[in-house]
Design a protein around this motif. Structure first.
Motif, PDB file in Angstrom:
ATOM      1  N   PHE A 144      20.574  35.663  -8.936  1.00  0.00           N
ATOM      2  CA  PHE A 144      21.816  34.990  -9.292  1.00  0.00           C
ATOM      3  C   PHE A 144      21.532  33.546  -9.673  1.00  0.00           C
ATOM      4  CE2 PHE A 144      22.512  38.186  -6.043  1.00  0.00           C
ATOM      5  CZ  PHE A 144      23.533  38.957  -6.570  1.00  0.00           C
ATOM      6  N   ALA A 145      22.296  33.058 -10.660  1.00  0.00           N
ATOM      7  CA  ALA A 145      22.223  31.658 -11.075  1.00  0.00           C
ATOM      8  C   ALA A 145      23.545  30.987 -10.748  1.00  0.00           C
ATOM      9  CB  ALA A 145      21.932  31.559 -12.567  1.00  0.00           C
ATOM     10  N   ARG A 146      23.496  29.794 -10.178  1.00  0.00           N
ATOM     11  CA  ARG A 146      24.720  29.082  -9.866  1.00  0.00           C
ATOM     12  C   ARG A 146      25.375  28.596 -11.148  1.00  0.00           C
ATOM     13  NH1 ARG A 146      24.510  25.833  -6.048  1.00  0.00           N
ATOM     14  NH2 ARG A 146      22.404  26.045  -5.226  1.00  0.00           N
ATOM     15  N   ALA A 147      26.705  28.462 -11.124  1.00  0.00           N
ATOM     16  CA  ALA A 147      27.436  27.939 -12.274  1.00  0.00           C
ATOM     17  C   ALA A 147      26.920  26.546 -12.617  1.00  0.00           C
ATOM     18  CB  ALA A 147      28.924  27.903 -11.982  1.00  0.00           C
ATOM     19  N   GLY A 148      26.743  26.284 -13.899  1.00  0.00           N
ATOM     20  CA  GLY A 148      26.205  25.014 -14.362  1.00  0.00           C
ATOM     21  C   GLY A 148      24.715  25.037 -14.629  1.00  0.00           C
ATOM     22  N   THR A 149      24.060  26.141 -14.295  1.00  0.00           N
ATOM     23  CA  THR A 149      22.622  26.253 -14.527  1.00  0.00           C
ATOM     24  C   THR A 149      22.323  26.347 -16.024  1.00  0.00           C
ATOM     25  OG1 THR A 149      22.156  27.305 -12.400  1.00  0.00           O
ATOM     26  CG2 THR A 149      20.614  27.760 -14.193  1.00  0.00           C
ATOM     27  N   VAL A 150      21.297  25.632 -16.437  1.00  0.00           N
ATOM     28  CA  VAL A 150      20.711  25.820 -17.758  1.00  0.00           C
ATOM     29  C   VAL A 150      19.276  26.275 -17.509  1.00  0.00           C
ATOM     30  CG1 VAL A 150      20.076  24.781 -19.958  1.00  0.00           C
ATOM     31  CG2 VAL A 150      22.164  24.040 -18.785  1.00  0.00           C
ATOM     32  N   LEU A 151      19.016  27.539 -17.782  1.00  0.00           N
ATOM     33  CA  LEU A 151      17.720  28.132 -17.458  1.00  0.00           C
ATOM     34  C   LEU A 151      16.825  28.128 -18.695  1.00  0.00           C
ATOM     35  CD1 LEU A 151      15.953  29.662 -15.391  1.00  0.00           C
ATOM     36  CD2 LEU A 151      16.960  31.788 -16.278  1.00  0.00           C
ATOM     37  N   PRO A 152      15.714  27.377 -18.655  1.00  0.00           N
ATOM     38  CA  PRO A 152      14.795  27.362 -19.810  1.00  0.00           C
ATOM     39  C   PRO A 152      13.778  28.495 -19.720  1.00  0.00           C
ATOM     40  CG  PRO A 152      14.087  25.732 -18.210  1.00  0.00           C
ATOM     41  CD  PRO A 152      15.297  26.419 -17.621  1.00  0.00           C
TER      42      PRO A 152
ATOM     43  N   PRO B 204      28.084  29.152 -17.349  1.00  0.00           N
ATOM     44  CA  PRO B 204      29.208  28.213 -17.348  1.00  0.00           C
ATOM     45  C   PRO B 204      29.947  28.210 -16.018  1.00  0.00           C
ATOM     46  CG  PRO B 204      29.814  30.212 -18.485  1.00  0.00           C
ATOM     47  CD  PRO B 204      28.373  30.374 -18.117  1.00  0.00           C
ATOM     48  N   GLY B 205      31.020  27.391 -15.973  1.00  0.00           N
ATOM     49  CA  GLY B 205      31.836  27.313 -14.766  1.00  0.00           C
ATOM     50  C   GLY B 205      31.726  25.992 -14.044  1.00  0.00           C
ATOM     51  N   ALA B 206      30.788  25.156 -14.435  1.00  0.00           N
ATOM     52  CA  ALA B 206      30.618  23.827 -13.841  1.00  0.00           C
ATOM     53  C   ALA B 206      29.694  23.032 -14.749  1.00  0.00           C
ATOM     54  CB  ALA B 206      30.028  23.920 -12.433  1.00  0.00           C
ATOM     55  N   ASP B 207      29.811  21.708 -14.673  1.00  0.00           N
ATOM     56  CA  ASP B 207      28.834  20.868 -15.358  1.00  0.00           C
ATOM     57  C   ASP B 207      27.475  21.049 -14.694  1.00  0.00           C
ATOM     58  OD1 ASP B 207      30.844  19.899 -16.976  1.00  0.00           O
ATOM     59  OD2 ASP B 207      31.113  18.036 -15.835  1.00  0.00           O
ATOM     60  N   GLY B 208      26.440  20.902 -15.469  1.00  0.00           N
ATOM     61  CA  GLY B 208      25.109  21.057 -14.891  1.00  0.00           C
ATOM     62  C   GLY B 208      24.042  20.784 -15.918  1.00  0.00           C
ATOM     63  N   GLY B 209      22.851  21.267 -15.637  1.00  0.00           N
ATOM     64  CA  GLY B 209      21.755  21.055 -16.564  1.00  0.00           C
ATOM     65  C   GLY B 209      20.417  21.294 -15.923  1.00  0.00           C
ATOM     66  N   HIS B 210      19.410  20.812 -16.607  1.00  0.00           N
ATOM     67  CA  HIS B 210      18.032  21.000 -16.164  1.00  0.00           C
ATOM     68  C   HIS B 210      17.200  19.890 -16.797  1.00  0.00           C
ATOM     69  CE1 HIS B 210      14.520  23.471 -14.895  1.00  0.00           C
ATOM     70  NE2 HIS B 210      13.946  22.906 -15.940  1.00  0.00           N
ATOM     71  N   LEU B 211      16.307  19.297 -16.017  1.00  0.00           N
ATOM     72  CA  LEU B 211      15.377  18.312 -16.552  1.00  0.00           C
ATOM     73  C   LEU B 211      14.030  18.993 -16.712  1.00  0.00           C
ATOM     74  CD1 LEU B 211      14.925  15.401 -17.459  1.00  0.00           C
ATOM     75  CD2 LEU B 211      14.261  14.858 -15.101  1.00  0.00           C
ATOM     76  N   LEU B 212      13.717  19.373 -17.932  1.00  0.00           N
ATOM     77  CA  LEU B 212      12.491  20.106 -18.232  1.00  0.00           C
ATOM     78  C   LEU B 212      11.299  19.156 -18.125  1.00  0.00           C
ATOM     79  CD1 LEU B 212      11.388  22.861 -19.264  1.00  0.00           C
ATOM     80  CD2 LEU B 212      11.671  21.960 -21.577  1.00  0.00           C
ATOM     81  N   VAL B 213      10.363  19.459 -17.248  1.00  0.00           N
ATOM     82  CA  VAL B 213       9.186  18.626 -17.011  1.00  0.00           C
ATOM     83  C   VAL B 213       7.961  19.354 -17.544  1.00  0.00           C
ATOM     84  CG1 VAL B 213       7.763  17.466 -15.292  1.00  0.00           C
ATOM     85  CG2 VAL B 213      10.240  17.608 -14.967  1.00  0.00           C
ATOM     86  N   GLU B 214       7.230  18.693 -18.420  1.00  0.00           N
ATOM     87  CA  GLU B 214       6.033  19.286 -19.020  1.00  0.00           C
ATOM     88  C   GLU B 214       4.933  18.241 -19.064  1.00  0.00           C
ATOM     89  OE1 GLU B 214       7.559  22.263 -22.374  1.00  0.00           O
ATOM     90  OE2 GLU B 214       8.584  20.322 -22.464  1.00  0.00           O
ATOM     91  N   ASP B 215       3.705  18.679 -18.809  1.00  0.00           N
ATOM     92  CA  ASP B 215       2.591  17.732 -18.847  1.00  0.00           C
ATOM     93  C   ASP B 215       1.356  18.390 -19.448  1.00  0.00           C
ATOM     94  OD1 ASP B 215       1.412  19.297 -16.899  1.00  0.00           O
ATOM     95  OD2 ASP B 215       1.575  17.832 -15.296  1.00  0.00           O
ATOM     96  N   ASP B 216       0.254  17.637 -19.438  1.00  0.00           N
ATOM     97  CA  ASP B 216      -0.978  18.117 -20.065  1.00  0.00           C
ATOM     98  C   ASP B 216      -1.854  18.916 -19.114  1.00  0.00           C
ATOM     99  OD1 ASP B 216      -1.771  16.130 -18.373  1.00  0.00           O
ATOM    100  OD2 ASP B 216      -2.876  14.970 -19.859  1.00  0.00           O
ATOM    101  N   ASP B 217      -1.366  19.165 -17.891  1.00  0.00           N
ATOM    102  CA  ASP B 217      -2.092  19.937 -16.882  1.00  0.00           C
ATOM    103  C   ASP B 217      -3.392  19.249 -16.466  1.00  0.00           C
ATOM    104  OD1 ASP B 217      -1.069  22.103 -15.569  1.00  0.00           O
ATOM    105  OD2 ASP B 217      -2.226  23.609 -16.634  1.00  0.00           O
ATOM    106  N   GLY B 218      -3.482  17.947 -16.710  1.00  0.00           N
ATOM    107  CA  GLY B 218      -4.708  17.237 -16.401  1.00  0.00           C
ATOM    108  C   GLY B 218      -4.694  16.636 -15.005  1.00  0.00           C
ATOM    109  N   PRO B 219      -5.775  15.946 -14.642  1.00  0.00           N
ATOM    110  CA  PRO B 219      -5.871  15.318 -13.321  1.00  0.00           C
ATOM    111  C   PRO B 219      -4.846  14.204 -13.155  1.00  0.00           C
ATOM    112  CG  PRO B 219      -7.684  14.639 -14.727  1.00  0.00           C
ATOM    113  CD  PRO B 219      -6.971  15.726 -15.461  1.00  0.00           C
ATOM    114  N   GLU B 220      -4.534  13.882 -11.921  1.00  0.00           N
ATOM    115  CA  GLU B 220      -3.497  12.899 -11.623  1.00  0.00           C
ATOM    116  C   GLU B 220      -3.780  11.547 -12.272  1.00  0.00           C
ATOM    117  OE1 GLU B 220      -0.585  13.228  -9.900  1.00  0.00           O
ATOM    118  OE2 GLU B 220      -0.987  15.374  -9.873  1.00  0.00           O
ATOM    119  N   ALA B 221      -5.038  11.151 -12.290  1.00  0.00           N
ATOM    120  CA  ALA B 221      -5.374   9.802 -12.748  1.00  0.00           C
ATOM    121  C   ALA B 221      -5.039   9.584 -14.221  1.00  0.00           C
ATOM    122  CB  ALA B 221      -6.856   9.522 -12.501  1.00  0.00           C
ATOM    123  N   THR B 222      -5.088  10.644 -15.018  1.00  0.00           N
ATOM    124  CA  THR B 222      -4.871  10.483 -16.458  1.00  0.00           C
ATOM    125  C   THR B 222      -3.726  11.357 -16.955  1.00  0.00           C
ATOM    126  OG1 THR B 222      -6.513  12.205 -16.928  1.00  0.00           O
ATOM    127  CG2 THR B 222      -7.293   9.924 -16.826  1.00  0.00           C
TER     128      THR B 222
END
Length: 765
Positions: free
Chosen positions: A585-593, A615-633
């Motif tokens: 189940f997805a809660r109302a307001g979910t934006v599933l990428p 739908p049914g509520a305001d909502g969203g998603h903050l899509l986080v993407e990276d280069d899969d590299g080490p923390e330092a860089t």
């Protein structure tokens, strides 16, 4: 970090307003150095001011009160009568008071080292959480770190006690924040962890493995990790040398060109892990033996084995230089440490598994990688070295049924990255339904690693399970890879906030008894709630029946788009699902990428994403993407996805951060849950913002769903006709409505499961 009280043998220290440390030392020697479990005790920074604490004398000792606890200690040898801690904040004084030496009331389970031989529930080690609002972490047997190397360890003095009392009440997330601050954060796992893993205990040859991967590709089955079990190395060795469990030399009969084999796996988009049973050290038949022996001061001509000694930093330096290092250079991405050989080393109290995990993890980090080790749980603090291997699962419904609860409970001790033998490792019998359900559970597990024993009859290749099993297992594997954008964001959340991907429902709803009663239901990331089917389908209706508690608010079935209104207090229901469906189940307001297009091997950032809006509520998603590299860089980009429910508008982007990690342009496909209408935004530059308005899809076809269920049910036609008459009369124009229909179905002389399944559909909204 104020000391609340200290005498010749006891010290009480307030680490936060909700975390108290209790030390008892027969010699009066207290520990300020880190331990195997605890890495930092300075949890109340100077910028937060003085820790609020009231201290006064009590019975020759002390009474101290903070916002979270009240501790009373009489100054004598610790006892149940003379040392107690009460969690403050409206909980009961009786059940929310812990007395020294006594168990915590109403504890919540943690996890355990392995599920080997577990055919259903097994006892779990304690966590730091309880329904009484208190938890105790016993660090008394943890060795003390005395230097910069992981092998710089010393035992505690006999009789020493070192306890951490968590008094966060029912703020379970707050308790886990303090736990991770005390014991270390959850690392960011590489993105390839989140795809499908293929694993089997089978003596593959390079050609056989290539043919298998060709078949997977032809069947559109995506994978991200190739797990090569122990037959990659020599196993038939001279008995005078020892057993073949430990090995580091490629079996050239199976892999005549290891470099070419590993290169081929990488070309196909797969990362590689090799199985390692390290207990027997490095023996004279190994390619690496001469160099390893010389490094350890052994004459190679003697043939004397290089013993596995995890307490020796010299051994580790030589091991990574002459054994693991060359294999990593060939292309081995990480190791599967399959430790089964006991808990003792030359240093009393040191479990070799702990040092194996920590040392491999530290070496990968030193090599400039995002570190990863695949190994067994070594006690509290093991969350610092994911991924967990839960052992050789039995093939049974009982084994399957325990895995959701087991995985969720591990979050109570901060351990969020379990990998199970999906499908089961050994024993049992072939059962297509069981195999399908297990792979469906794998989709909603931290790691989806299909596995099987060496038996020629136990492989988990989908085509072994007939047309229906093959189709449904394939759909599940493709769905897992489509979920990668969501999973990667949740993996980031786990690292930043310490919230496990699989989280018990009671973590967010600690005051609701239903949340504790449904322990096989769990949150999967921020927005999804899962209740996997773990029991066989009921005869006649052909549906599984899974009890669920939906937390308050509107929810949508992920597959059907059916809406459920759980009201202000939540809702208990039974989810009836056919073999192709899982109750998610997805809660109302979910934006599933989701990854758009055809899933393929690997985990490259997609050029096409599909967004499903609930739908049914305001909502969203903050899509986080990276280069899969080490923390330092590390390079990181974030793309906000915002849903305005009143305007029925979805706004995508613009992406922020290091846009170089993203494709220059993307295609976005957008649809509302339950609707087949797709709106496509093509070739959108990642630095631009776009929006789309989604029309109301209209009312669901409840009668159509009910008819399809009745038509598929293998029950008497007369029963179907009675049910259909009730449904048409009650749901048609001028009908009495869902509640009355549900009542009439219960009195229509129908099978209970048929009534339950129809009632779920009729009353969903």
């Amino acid at each position: 970090m104020p000391i609340v009280h200290q005498n010749d043998r006891c010290r009480l220290t307030a680490l936060t307003p909700h975390l108290l440390r209790i030390e008892w030392s027969p010699s009066g020697t207290f520990t300020d150095d880190p331990t195997q479990v605890v890495v930092d005790r300075d949890l109340w920074g100077a910028d937060r001011g003085e820790l609020p604490l009231q201290v006064e004398p009590w019975r020759g000792g002390v009474r101290a009160v903070s916002d979270g606890f009240e501790v009373r200690y009489d100054g004598a040898d610790p006892s149940a009568a003379g040392l107690s801690v009460q969690a403050r904040g409206g909980l009961t004084s009786y059940h929310s008071t812990w007395r020294f030496g006594e168990p915590v009331d109403a504890p919540l389970p943690g996890t355990t080292r392995t599920l080997d031989d577990a055919d259903g529930p097994v006892p779990l080690e304690p966590s730091i959480l309880s329904r009484s609002g208190l938890g105790v972490l016993d660090d008394s047997r943890s060795l003390v770190r005395t230097g910069p190397e992981l092998t710089d360890l010393t035992p505690r003095e006999p009789g020493a006690v070192d306890l951490y009392v968590f008094t966060h009440g029912l703020d379970f997330r707050g308790a886990l924040r303090d736990f991770h601050a005390l014991t270390g954060p959850v690392p960011r796992v590489p993105r390839f962890v989140l795809g499908n893993w293929w694993s089997r205990y089978h003596p593959y040859s390079a050609d056989e493995y290539a043919a298998l991967l060709d078949r997977f590709a032809a069947d559109r089955l995506p994978f991200s990790v190739a797990v090569i079990d122990m037959d990659w190395h020599l196993v038939d060795v001279d008995p005078q040398i020892g057993s073949g469990w430990t090995g580091y030399t490629w079996n050239r009969d199976l892999f005549p060109d290891p470099q070419a084999f590993l290169d081929d796996l990488h070309r196909r988009g797969l990362k590689v892990t090799l199985n390692d049973h390290p207990a027997d050290g490095i023996r004279r038949h190994e390619d690496a033996y001469p160099a390893m022996a010389r490094a350890m001061g052994i004459d190679p001509a003697s043939g004397e084995p290089v013993e596995f000694d995890p307490t020796s930093e010299r051994f580790w330096q030589a091991f990574f230089a002459h054994v693991a290092g060359p294999l990593a250079e060939q292309g081995v991405d990480f190791w599967w440490i399959d430790w089964q050989q006991g808990t003792h080393t030359a240093l009393p109290g040191l479990d070799p598994l702990w040092l194996l995990n920590e040392r491999h993890f530290a070496q990968q980090e030193a090599d400039g990688l995002r570190p990863l080790v695949f190994s067994r749980y070594a006690g509290p603090g093991s969350h610092r070295t994911p991924i967990g291997f839960s052992g050789d699962s039995l093939i049974s419904w009982e084994s399957l049924a325990f895995q959701p609860e087991f995985t969720a409970s591990a979050a109570n001790i901060g351990y969020g990255w379990w990998s199970h033998d999906i499908g089961g490792h050994w024993a049992g019998a072939k059962d297509v339904e069981l195999a399908v359900r297990w792979v469906q559970l794998g989709v909603w597990s931290p790691v989806n690693r299909l596995h099987a024993s060496a038996s020629p009859f136990q492989g988990k290749e989908p085509w072994r399970f007939g047309p229906e099993g093959e189709r449904l297992m394939g759909e599940a594997l493709r769905l897992r890879h489509r979920l990668l954008p969501y999973l990667a964001t949740m993996a980031e959340r786990a690292a930043v906030e310490g919230i496990s991907l699989v989280e018990p429902v009671y973590h967010r709803h600690p005051g609701r008894p239903e949340a504790y009663a449904h322990r096989a239901t769990f949150f999967f990331g921020e927005d999804l709630l899962c209740a996997p089917a773990v029991t066989p389908r009921l005869p006649g209706v052909g549906l599984s029946a899974t009890p669920v508690w939906l937390p308050p608010g509107p929810w949508f079935d992920l597959q059907t788009g059916r809406r459920y209104d759980a009201g202000e207090h939540g809702r208990e229901l039974t989810a009836y699902r056919d073999l192709g469906q899982t109750a998610v189940f997805a809660r109302a307001g979910t934006v599933l990428p989701l990854t758009g297009g055809e899933p393929v091997n690997g985990v490259d950032l997609p050029e096409h994403l599909e967004l499903v809006v609930f739908p049914g509520a305001d909502g969203g998603h903050l899509l986080v993407e990276d280069d899969d590299g080490p923390e330092a860089t590390r390079s990181l980009a974030r793309t906000p996805l915002r849903w305005d429910d009143a305007a029925r508008r979805l706004v995508v982007g613009p992406a922020e951060g290091d846009l170089g990690v993203l494709p220059a342009t993307r295609t976005w496909s957008v649809r509302l849950a339950g609707s087949s209408e797709v709106h496509t935004l093509g070739d959108v530059p990642v630095g631009e913002q776009v929006s789309v308005e989604l029309p109301d899809p209209g009312a669901p076809d409840v009668l159509g769903e009910c008819f399809a269920l009745l038509d598929a049910a293998q029950v008497e036609h007369a029963a179907k006709e009675r049910a259909w008459a009730v449904l048409r009369r009650g749901l048609g124009d001028g009908g009495a409505g869902p509640a009355r229909v549900a009542d009439e179905l219960r009195s229509a002389r129908l099978d209970d499961a048929l009534v339950g399944a129809l009632t779920e559909i009729v009353t969903a909204g």
